[in-house]
Write a protein that holds these residues in place. Structure first.
Motif, PDB file in Angstrom:
ATOM      1  N   CYS A  16       0.867  -1.110   0.057  1.00  0.00           N
ATOM      2  CA  CYS A  16      -0.045   0.093  -0.045  1.00  0.00           C
ATOM      3  C   CYS A  16       0.864   1.184   0.059  1.00  0.00           C
ATOM      4  CB  CYS A  16      -0.928   0.057   1.148  1.00  0.00           C
ATOM      5  SG  CYS A  16      -2.333  -1.209   1.109  1.00  0.00           S
ATOM      6  N   PHE A  17       2.023   1.132   0.795  1.00  0.00           N
ATOM      7  CA  PHE A  17       2.867   2.520   0.637  1.00  0.00           C
ATOM      8  C   PHE A  17       3.420   2.957  -0.778  1.00  0.00           C
ATOM      9  CE2 PHE A  17       3.379   1.075   4.986  1.00  0.00           C
ATOM     10  CZ  PHE A  17       3.405   2.389   5.707  1.00  0.00           C
ATOM     11  N   ILE A  18       3.728   1.833  -1.467  1.00  0.00           N
ATOM     12  CA  ILE A  18       4.197   1.897  -2.864  1.00  0.00           C
ATOM     13  C   ILE A  18       3.270   2.556  -3.777  1.00  0.00           C
ATOM     14  CG2 ILE A  18       4.292  -0.176  -3.865  1.00  0.00           C
ATOM     15  CD1 ILE A  18       7.286   0.508  -4.953  1.00  0.00           C
ATOM     16  N   LEU A  19       2.039   1.758  -3.422  1.00  0.00           N
ATOM     17  CA  LEU A  19       0.671   1.973  -4.185  1.00  0.00           C
ATOM     18  C   LEU A  19       0.392   3.614  -3.959  1.00  0.00           C
ATOM     19  CD1 LEU A  19      -1.243   0.688  -6.375  1.00  0.00           C
ATOM     20  CD2 LEU A  19      -2.454  -0.014  -4.292  1.00  0.00           C
ATOM     21  N   PHE A  20       0.431   3.972  -2.802  1.00  0.00           N
ATOM     22  CA  PHE A  20       0.076   5.407  -2.456  1.00  0.00           C
ATOM     23  C   PHE A  20       0.651   6.392  -3.423  1.00  0.00           C
ATOM     24  CE2 PHE A  20       0.787   9.093   0.014  1.00  0.00           C
ATOM     25  CZ  PHE A  20      -0.518   9.574   0.004  1.00  0.00           C
ATOM     26  N   VAL A  21       1.741   6.271  -3.512  1.00  0.00           N
ATOM     27  CA  VAL A  21       2.754   7.225  -4.323  1.00  0.00           C
ATOM     28  C   VAL A  21       2.510   6.819  -5.662  1.00  0.00           C
ATOM     29  CG1 VAL A  21       5.261   7.723  -4.752  1.00  0.00           C
ATOM     30  CG2 VAL A  21       4.806   6.844  -2.488  1.00  0.00           C
ATOM     31  N   PHE A  22       2.319   5.660  -6.281  1.00  0.00           N
ATOM     32  CA  PHE A  22       2.045   5.392  -7.624  1.00  0.00           C
ATOM     33  C   PHE A  22       0.730   6.146  -7.888  1.00  0.00           C
ATOM     34  CE2 PHE A  22       0.056   2.977 -10.820  1.00  0.00           C
ATOM     35  CZ  PHE A  22       1.142   2.634 -11.696  1.00  0.00           C
ATOM     36  N   LEU A  23      -0.241   6.020  -7.265  1.00  0.00           N
ATOM     37  CA  LEU A  23      -1.608   6.774  -7.401  1.00  0.00           C
ATOM     38  C   LEU A  23      -1.392   8.075  -7.345  1.00  0.00           C
ATOM     39  CD1 LEU A  23      -4.055   4.340  -5.616  1.00  0.00           C
ATOM     40  CD2 LEU A  23      -3.543   4.381  -8.018  1.00  0.00           C
ATOM     41  N   ALA A  24      -0.784   8.567  -6.430  1.00  0.00           N
ATOM     42  CA  ALA A  24      -0.416  10.192  -6.110  1.00  0.00           C
ATOM     43  C   ALA A  24       0.082  10.824  -7.559  1.00  0.00           C
ATOM     44  CB  ALA A  24       0.367  10.555  -5.024  1.00  0.00           C
ATOM     45  N   LEU A  25       1.025  10.035  -8.126  1.00  0.00           N
ATOM     46  CA  LEU A  25       1.875  10.671  -9.243  1.00  0.00           C
ATOM     47  C   LEU A  25       0.842  10.494 -10.362  1.00  0.00           C
ATOM     48  CD1 LEU A  25       5.146   8.584  -8.842  1.00  0.00           C
ATOM     49  CD2 LEU A  25       4.701  11.330  -8.773  1.00  0.00           C
ATOM     50  N   GLY A  26      -0.175   9.869 -10.102  1.00  0.00           N
ATOM     51  CA  GLY A  26      -1.242   9.633 -11.563  1.00  0.00           C
ATOM     52  C   GLY A  26      -2.412  10.750 -11.239  1.00  0.00           C
ATOM     53  N   GLU A  27      -2.391  11.051  -9.850  1.00  0.00           N
ATOM     54  CA  GLU A  27      -3.506  12.240  -9.725  1.00  0.00           C
ATOM     55  C   GLU A  27      -4.735  11.370  -9.311  1.00  0.00           C
ATOM     56  OE1 GLU A  27      -4.024  15.805 -12.054  1.00  0.00           O
ATOM     57  OE2 GLU A  27      -2.210  15.678 -12.796  1.00  0.00           O
ATOM     58  N   GLU A  28      -4.544  10.004  -8.851  1.00  0.00           N
ATOM     59  CA  GLU A  28      -5.863   9.345  -8.380  1.00  0.00           C
ATOM     60  C   GLU A  28      -6.016   9.571  -7.018  1.00  0.00           C
ATOM     61  OE1 GLU A  28      -4.923   7.217 -12.244  1.00  0.00           O
ATOM     62  OE2 GLU A  28      -3.579   7.582 -10.401  1.00  0.00           O
ATOM     63  N   VAL A  29      -4.827  10.117  -6.084  1.00  0.00           N
ATOM     64  CA  VAL A  29      -4.876  10.299  -4.743  1.00  0.00           C
ATOM     65  C   VAL A  29      -4.531  11.638  -4.699  1.00  0.00           C
ATOM     66  CG1 VAL A  29      -3.727   9.738  -2.673  1.00  0.00           C
ATOM     67  CG2 VAL A  29      -4.421   7.871  -4.122  1.00  0.00           C
ATOM     68  N   LEU A  30      -5.315  12.393  -3.551  1.00  0.00           N
ATOM     69  CA  LEU A  30      -5.158  13.623  -3.127  1.00  0.00           C
ATOM     70  C   LEU A  30      -4.923  14.551  -4.263  1.00  0.00           C
ATOM     71  CD1 LEU A  30      -2.634  12.862  -0.060  1.00  0.00           C
ATOM     72  CD2 LEU A  30      -5.304  13.351  -0.198  1.00  0.00           C
ATOM     73  N   VAL A  31      -5.848  14.388  -5.516  1.00  0.00           N
ATOM     74  CA  VAL A  31      -5.471  15.415  -6.571  1.00  0.00           C
ATOM     75  C   VAL A  31      -6.007  16.681  -6.168  1.00  0.00           C
ATOM     76  CG1 VAL A  31      -8.011  14.764  -7.395  1.00  0.00           C
ATOM     77  CG2 VAL A  31      -6.168  15.766  -8.882  1.00  0.00           C
ATOM     78  N   LYS A  32      -6.838  16.939  -5.441  1.00  0.00           N
ATOM     79  CA  LYS A  32      -7.391  18.176  -4.934  1.00  0.00           C
ATOM     80  C   LYS A  32      -6.434  19.009  -4.045  1.00  0.00           C
ATOM     81  CE  LYS A  32     -10.988  20.265  -1.982  1.00  0.00           C
ATOM     82  NZ  LYS A  32     -12.099  20.151  -1.167  1.00  0.00           N
ATOM     83  N   TYR A  33      -5.543  18.434  -3.430  1.00  0.00           N
ATOM     84  CA  TYR A  33      -4.522  19.001  -2.689  1.00  0.00           C
ATOM     85  C   TYR A  33      -3.133  18.918  -3.503  1.00  0.00           C
ATOM     86  CZ  TYR A  33      -8.239  18.249   0.394  1.00  0.00           C
ATOM     87  OH  TYR A  33      -9.443  18.098   1.288  1.00  0.00           O
ATOM     88  N   GLY A  34      -3.145  18.447  -4.640  1.00  0.00           N
ATOM     89  CA  GLY A  34      -1.752  18.850  -5.336  1.00  0.00           C
ATOM     90  C   GLY A  34      -0.813  17.914  -5.049  1.00  0.00           C
ATOM     91  N   ALA A  35      -1.071  16.704  -4.774  1.00  0.00           N
ATOM     92  CA  ALA A  35       0.114  15.891  -4.131  1.00  0.00           C
ATOM     93  C   ALA A  35       1.238  15.416  -5.310  1.00  0.00           C
ATOM     94  CB  ALA A  35      -0.408  14.324  -3.575  1.00  0.00           C
ATOM     95  N   VAL A  36       0.637  15.378  -6.535  1.00  0.00           N
ATOM     96  CA  VAL A  36       1.619  15.243  -7.359  1.00  0.00           C
ATOM     97  C   VAL A  36       2.708  16.261  -7.679  1.00  0.00           C
ATOM     98  CG1 VAL A  36       0.045  16.284  -9.233  1.00  0.00           C
ATOM     99  CG2 VAL A  36       1.806  14.595 -10.139  1.00  0.00           C
ATOM    100  N   TYR A  37       2.343  17.412  -7.493  1.00  0.00           N
ATOM    101  CA  TYR A  37       3.162  18.397  -7.569  1.00  0.00           C
ATOM    102  C   TYR A  37       4.373  18.532  -6.451  1.00  0.00           C
ATOM    103  CZ  TYR A  37      -0.271  20.326 -10.617  1.00  0.00           C
ATOM    104  OH  TYR A  37      -1.103  20.357 -11.788  1.00  0.00           O
ATOM    105  N   LEU A  38       3.973  17.838  -5.281  1.00  0.00           N
ATOM    106  CA  LEU A  38       5.297  17.753  -4.381  1.00  0.00           C
ATOM    107  C   LEU A  38       6.610  16.911  -5.079  1.00  0.00           C
ATOM    108  CD1 LEU A  38       3.202  17.100  -0.955  1.00  0.00           C
ATOM    109  CD2 LEU A  38       4.055  19.319  -2.010  1.00  0.00           C
ATOM    110  N   PHE A  39       6.083  15.915  -5.905  1.00  0.00           N
ATOM    111  CA  PHE A  39       7.123  15.190  -6.654  1.00  0.00           C
ATOM    112  C   PHE A  39       7.659  15.703  -7.784  1.00  0.00           C
ATOM    113  CE2 PHE A  39       4.010  12.398  -3.999  1.00  0.00           C
ATOM    114  CZ  PHE A  39       5.242  11.670  -2.967  1.00  0.00           C
ATOM    115  N   VAL A  40       6.654  16.087  -8.770  1.00  0.00           N
ATOM    116  CA  VAL A  40       7.223  16.570  -9.872  1.00  0.00           C
ATOM    117  C   VAL A  40       7.750  18.138  -9.959  1.00  0.00           C
ATOM    118  CG1 VAL A  40       5.560  15.113 -11.090  1.00  0.00           C
ATOM    119  CG2 VAL A  40       4.925  17.354 -10.754  1.00  0.00           C
ATOM    120  N   SER A  41       7.426  18.967  -9.022  1.00  0.00           N
ATOM    121  CA  SER A  41       7.917  20.276  -8.794  1.00  0.00           C
ATOM    122  C   SER A  41       8.514  20.509  -7.295  1.00  0.00           C
ATOM    123  CB  SER A  41       6.789  21.284  -9.282  1.00  0.00           C
ATOM    124  OG  SER A  41       7.225  22.584  -9.203  1.00  0.00           O
ATOM    125  N   PRO A  42       9.433  19.761  -6.933  1.00  0.00           N
ATOM    126  CA  PRO A  42       9.780  19.904  -5.459  1.00  0.00           C
ATOM    127  C   PRO A  42      10.622  21.265  -5.451  1.00  0.00           C
ATOM    128  CG  PRO A  42      11.241  18.419  -6.681  1.00  0.00           C
ATOM    129  CD  PRO A  42      10.200  18.802  -7.789  1.00  0.00           C
TER     130      PRO A  42
END
Length: 763
Positions: free
Chosen positions: A36-62
Motif C-alpha cells: 500500500c505504501f508504494i501503491l499510494f505514491v504510484f496513485l499520487a503521481l497519477g493524480e488518483e490520490v489527493l488530486v485536490k491537494y496537489g500531491a503530485v506537484y510535491l514530486f514533479v515540482s519539488p
C-alpha cells in the motif's frame, strides 16, 4: 502440436515460478500493507490520490531553498532511492524465512532487490510520465537544458542512494563470509546401518518447510538468469545464522536514519535542512515501513497483540491527560493552571453580558468614528472584505485581487476598508497586504504595493518546513524549546510554519502580537482584522481581534415588525478570545500564531491546545465559515444604526478561490472506494457548498436591513478543466494561472463595478 503447446506451457510455467513474478504476486498475497505504501505514491503521481491537494506537484515540482533546481531534484531522487531501498529491506526481513535459498547465495539482499524490481520500476516509470505531463502542461516556456539538468539531478540522487546501499550490503556479505564458513556448519552423520565404529559418512540434507517459496530461476546481480542454489548440504544452523546476521545488518541503516532525524531536529531554523516536501513524505513512509519491519522481526507472532496493547496504553495516557498536544498558542501564558478560564455555558454567559457587549460596542463606535474621519467624504462608502481559505491558492488569488483593487482605488483600498476577515490562506494575503500598507504609511518605507515581488512572496512554499519539522521534530527529533519573554514553548510544525511565513515576507511580522495593531486600527489608519478559529469540541468559534468583540458573541436583536417584539437568540456560538483568555494575556498572542490558528488545516498543521478547563483545541476557521461572512453580517447587524446614519454604501467584497454551488463542480463517486464511502465523502466534499447556500441566504436577509448594500464577488476560476491544487505549495505554472485569473470576464466586471462606485463617491 502437442510439443508446441508443451513448450508454451513450459515457458509460462517457468515465467510464473520465476523469482520476480513470485515476489510480485507475494506483494499482493502476503505484503498487502507494505504494498500500500508504494501503491499510494504510484496513485499520487497519477493524480488518483489527493488530486485536490496537489500531491503530485510535491514530486514533479519539488522546491528547495525557494526554487525548483538541480539540487531539489537531487534530494527528491535520493528520497525515492531511500524509499525503494527501505521498501525492499522491510520486505526482505519479513519474507526471508520463506526464501531460505537466498541465504546460500552471494549478496542475498542484492539478489532480492534485483528480482523485486517490478513494482519499483513501475513507480519510476509513473514518475517520469508525471514529470513529462507536467512539463508539457506548463504555461511557461519549456527550457530543455534545465529539464535535462533536473533529470540528471533526480537520477543522480537516486543512483547515489542505491549505490551506497548496494556497497553496504556487499560489505556485509564479505563480513558474513569471513565469520561463518560453510565447513563450520556442515553436519556429518553416520549411516543408520553403522551405529558404532568407523562407518561410512553421508552429508545431512536440510529439508525445506512447505512454506518455502517455489522458485525455478532468479536474476543475479550480473543480470544473468540462473537457477537458485540448492540448500542441500547446508545445515539449518548455517541458514538461520546467515538470515539473522542479514536481518540485523538491514536494521542498522534505519537506526542511523532515526539518529540523523534527531540531529537535524536540533537545528529547526536552518533552511538548508528543510528538504522538499515530497522527499519528506517519502522519508516518513520509509520510516513507517522500516519500523513495522523491525517490530515484526523482533516480536514475530506477538506483533499484533503488542500493537493492540500499545494502542490501549496510549489511549489511556491521552484520556488521563498524561500525553498532551504540545502545539501551543505562542504568547499565551500556560504556567498558572489555577487561573485557566472555565469553558461552560454560565461562564460564557457572564462574558457576553449586556454590560460587556455594550462597552465593547462603544469602543468600536469610536473606532468607526476615527475611520470616518480618515475618509474623503462626509458620508463615505464602507468597504468590507471577506476572503476564503484555500492554502497558497487562496493567498495568491486574494493578493493579486487586492493589488488590482488598490490600483483602481488609487492606493486607498486599505483606508476605505473597515473590516477584513476570512479563513486560512486568504488571511495570510490580507495580513501581509495590510502590513505592507502600514509600513509604507507610518514608517514611510519605499514600498510599491503593485510590485509583483510581493505577490511571489505570498506564493512561496510553506510545506517544506512543515513536513521537515514533522519528521525531524514531531516524529524523531528532540523537544526543543524557545522563549517569548518568560514564556516557554516547543518548536514543532506550528513554529516551522510561522517562521517560514515570516521569512517569506521578509520578517515584516517579526515580534508583533495582536496588541501591536491596536493603535493603528483604533485610529482608522488600517482595517480591523478579525481572525476566526474553530473549536473542535463543539464547532463554536473564537474571534481574535486587537479589541474585545464580545458583542459578536450573540446575534443582534432583530425587530419583528408584525408583533413589535424582538427575536433574541440566547445561545452563544462565537467567543471573544481576548476577554476569555484575559488572565492568560490574550492580547499578547503572537500575530503569526493568530494567522496559524486561523489556517490550521487538519493533518498539515496541528490543532492548537489552549489554556482552559477543559483544554480546548482550535483548528482551521474554514471548518465552520470558510469566508468569514457570518462574522461580517453579524457585525453589520450590530452597527446597523450607526452605518445607516454615517455611511453612503456598504460595499461587501468577497474573494473566493473556488466556484461554489456550480453545476460543473459536483461530487460524483469516481471509484469503488468513493462509491462505498459516498455519504461520508459527499458530506465532506460539499461542506463549503453547504456553507455557501447558508451564507447566501443570510446575505439576502441582511440586504433588507441594508438597501444600500453592494455585493461584489471575485472568484478564481479557469477556462478549462485545468486545476490548481489546494495546498501550501504552488508550482510556477499555478502562480501564473492564478494571477491571470484576475483578468477573467466575471472578475473584470467586479473591478469595473468598484471603479464606478469610486467615481460616484468622488462626484
Amino acid at each position: 502440436m502437442k510439443r508446441f503447446l508443451y513448450k508454451i506451457w513450459l515457458f509460462f510455467n517457468n515465467l510464473l515460478y520465476s523469482f520476480p513474478i513470485q515476489l510480485f504476486i507475494l506483494s499482493f498475497r502476503k505484503r498487502q500493507i507494505l504494498t500500500c505504501f508504494i501503491l499510494f505514491v504510484f496513485l499520487a503521481l497519477g493524480e488518483e490520490v489527493l488530486v485536490k491537494y496537489g500531491a503530485v506537484y510535491l514530486f514533479v515540482s519539488p522546491e528547495y531553498l525557494g526554487s525548483v533546481s538541480f539540487l531539489s531534484k537531487f534530494i527528491l531522487g535520493a528520497g525515492f532511492g531511500f524509499f525503494i531501498i527501505s521498501w525492499n529491506i522491510t520486505g526482505y526481513v519479513l519474507l526471508v524465512d520463506n526464501m531460505e535459498f537466498l541465504a546460500v547465495h552471494k549478496n542475498p539482499f542484492v539478489v532480492y532487490c534485483c528480482n523485486n524490481f517490478i513494482l519499483p520500476l513501475l513507480l519510476l516509470i509513473r514518475y517520469q510520465l508525471a514529470v513529462y505531463a507536467h512539463i508539457h502542461d506548463t504555461v511557461l516556456p519549456v527550457d530543455i537544458t534545465i529539464n535535462i539538468l533536473h533529470g540528471i539531478g533526480f537520477w543522480g540522487g537516486f543512483i547515489l542512494i542505491v549505490s551506497i546501499s548496494v556497497a553496504y550490503f556487499k560489505r556485509i556479505d564479505r563480513t558474513v563470509e569471513k565469520r561463518q564458513s560453510m565447513d563450520e556448519h556442515l553436519q556429518i552423520i553416520k549411516k543408520t546401518d553403522a551405529p558404532t565404529g568407523e562407518g561410512q559418512y553421508v552429508q545431512h540434507v536440510y529439508r525445506s518447510s512447505p512454506s518455502q517459496l517455489k522458485v525455478k530461476w532468479i536474476i543475479t546481480p550480473a543480470l544473468q538468469i540462473k537457477r537458485p542454489r540448492s540448500t542441500k548440504h547446508y545445515s539449518e544452523k548455517y541458514i538461520r545464522d546467515t538470515i539473522f546476521k542479514y536481518n540485523t545488518s538491514a536494521i542498522i541503516p534505519i537506526f542511523f536514519v532515526f539518529l540523523g532525524g534527531m540531529i537535524v531536529g536540533f537545528f529547526p531554523d536552518n533552511r538548508y535542512l528543510q528538504i522538499p516536501a515530497g522527499a519528506s513524505t517519502l522519508l516518513f513512509m520509509s520510516i513507517l515501513m522500516a519500523t513495522a519491519g523491525v517490530i515484526t522481526v523482533l516480536f514475530r507472532n506477538w506483533t499484533m497483540p503488542l500493537l493492540i496493547v500499545c494502542f490501549i496504553v496510549i489511549s489511556i495516557l491521552v484520556n488521563q491527560g498524561i500525553i498532551k498536544n504540545s502545539s501551543k498558542a505562542f504568547g499565551l501564558a500556560y504556567d498558572k493552571s489555577d487561573t485557566w478560564p472555565l469553558y461552560t455555558h454560565s461562564s460564557l454567559d457572564k462574558l457576553a453580558s449586556t454590560t460587556n457587549m455594550d462597552n465593547d460596542k462603544k469602543e468600536f463606535i469610536n473606532r468607526l468614528e476615527h475611520w470616518k474621519r480618515m475618509q474623503q467624504s462626509s458620508k463615505p462608502d464602507m468597504y468590507l472584505i471577506d476572503i476564503s481559505g484555500g492554502g497558497n491558492r487562496s493567498a495568491a488569488f486574494a493578493f493579486a485581487t487586492m493589488q488590482m483593487l488598490d490600483s483602481i482605488l488609487h492606493g486607498q483600498l486599505m483606508r476605505k476598508t473597515f473590516l477584513i476577515n476570512g479563513a486560512s490562506g486568504g488571511m495570510l494575503a490580507a495580513s501581509y497586504y495590510r502590513e505592507l500598507f502600514l509600513q509604507k504609511t507610518i514608517n514611510k518605507q519605499p514600498i510599491d504595493l503593485q510590485d509583483k515581488s510581493y505577490y511571489y512572496n505570498v506564493c512561496k512554499d510553506l510545506l517544506n518546513p512543515i513536513f521537515s519539522a514533522f519528521i525531524t521534530r514531531d516524529l524523531l527529533g528532540p523537544v526543543i524549546d524557545f522563549k517569548i519573554g518568560n514564556k516557554t514553548y516547543n518548536q514543532g510544525r506550528g513554529y516551522a510554519f510561522e517562521h517560514e511565513f515570516d521569512a517569506n515576507t521578509n520578517y515584516v511580522f517579526h515580534s508583533k502580537n495582536i496588541n501591536s495593531y491596536l493603535a493603528p486600527e483604533d485610529s482608522g489608519l488600517i482595517p480591523t482584522i478579525i481572525f476566526n478559529t474553530t473549536i473542535t469540541r463543539d464547532l463554536r468559534s473564537f474571534l481574535i481581534c486587537s479589541r474585545p468583540v464580545r458583542f459578536l458573541m450573540k446575534e443582534a436583536d432583530i425587530a419583528d415588525t408584525e408583533r413589535h417584539s424582538p427575536i433574541v437568540f440566547q445561545d452563544i456560538d462565537m467567543i471573544d478570545f481576548n476577554s476569555f483568555f484575559k488572565k492568560q494575556e490574550g492580547d499578547s498572542l503572537n500575530f503569526l500564531t493568530a494567522i496559524r490558528m486561523n489556517a490550521s488545516f487538519p493533518l498539515i498543521l496541528p490543532s492548537v491546545i489552549l489554556p482552559s478547563r477543559p483544554n480546548l483545541l482550535a483548528m482551521d476557521a474554514g471548518v465552520r465559515d470558510n469566508l468569514g461572512q457570518n462574522t461580517t453580517l453579524r457585525f453589520l447587524e450590530h452597527f446597523r444604526d450607526w452605518i445607516s446614519t454615517n455611511v453612503n454604501k456598504v460595499v461587501l467584497i468577497q474573494i473566493s478561490d473556488r466556484v461554489l454551488s456550480s453545476w460543473d463542480n459536483i461530487f460524483e463517486p469516481s471509484n469503488i472506494i468513493s462509491f462505498a464511502l459516498n455519504d461520508a465523502l459527499a458530506a465532506s466534499e460539499n461542506n463549503e457548498t453547504l456553507q455557501h447556500f447558508f451564507l447566501r441566504s443570510n446575505l439576502h436577509i441582511t440586504s433588507f436591513s441594508y438597501p444600500n448594500l453592494v455585493f461584489v464577488p471575485f472568484v478564481f476560476s479557469l477556462n478549462d478543466k485545468t486545476k490548481v491544487s489546494l495546498s501550501f505549495h504552488l508550482t510556477d505554472r499555478e502562480k501564473e494561472l492564478i494571477q491571470n485569473s484576475t483578468y477573467r470576464i466575471h472578475n473584470q466586471k467586479g473591478f469595473s463595478k468598484i471603479k464606478s462606485l469610486n467615481l460616484s463617491e468622488i462626484d
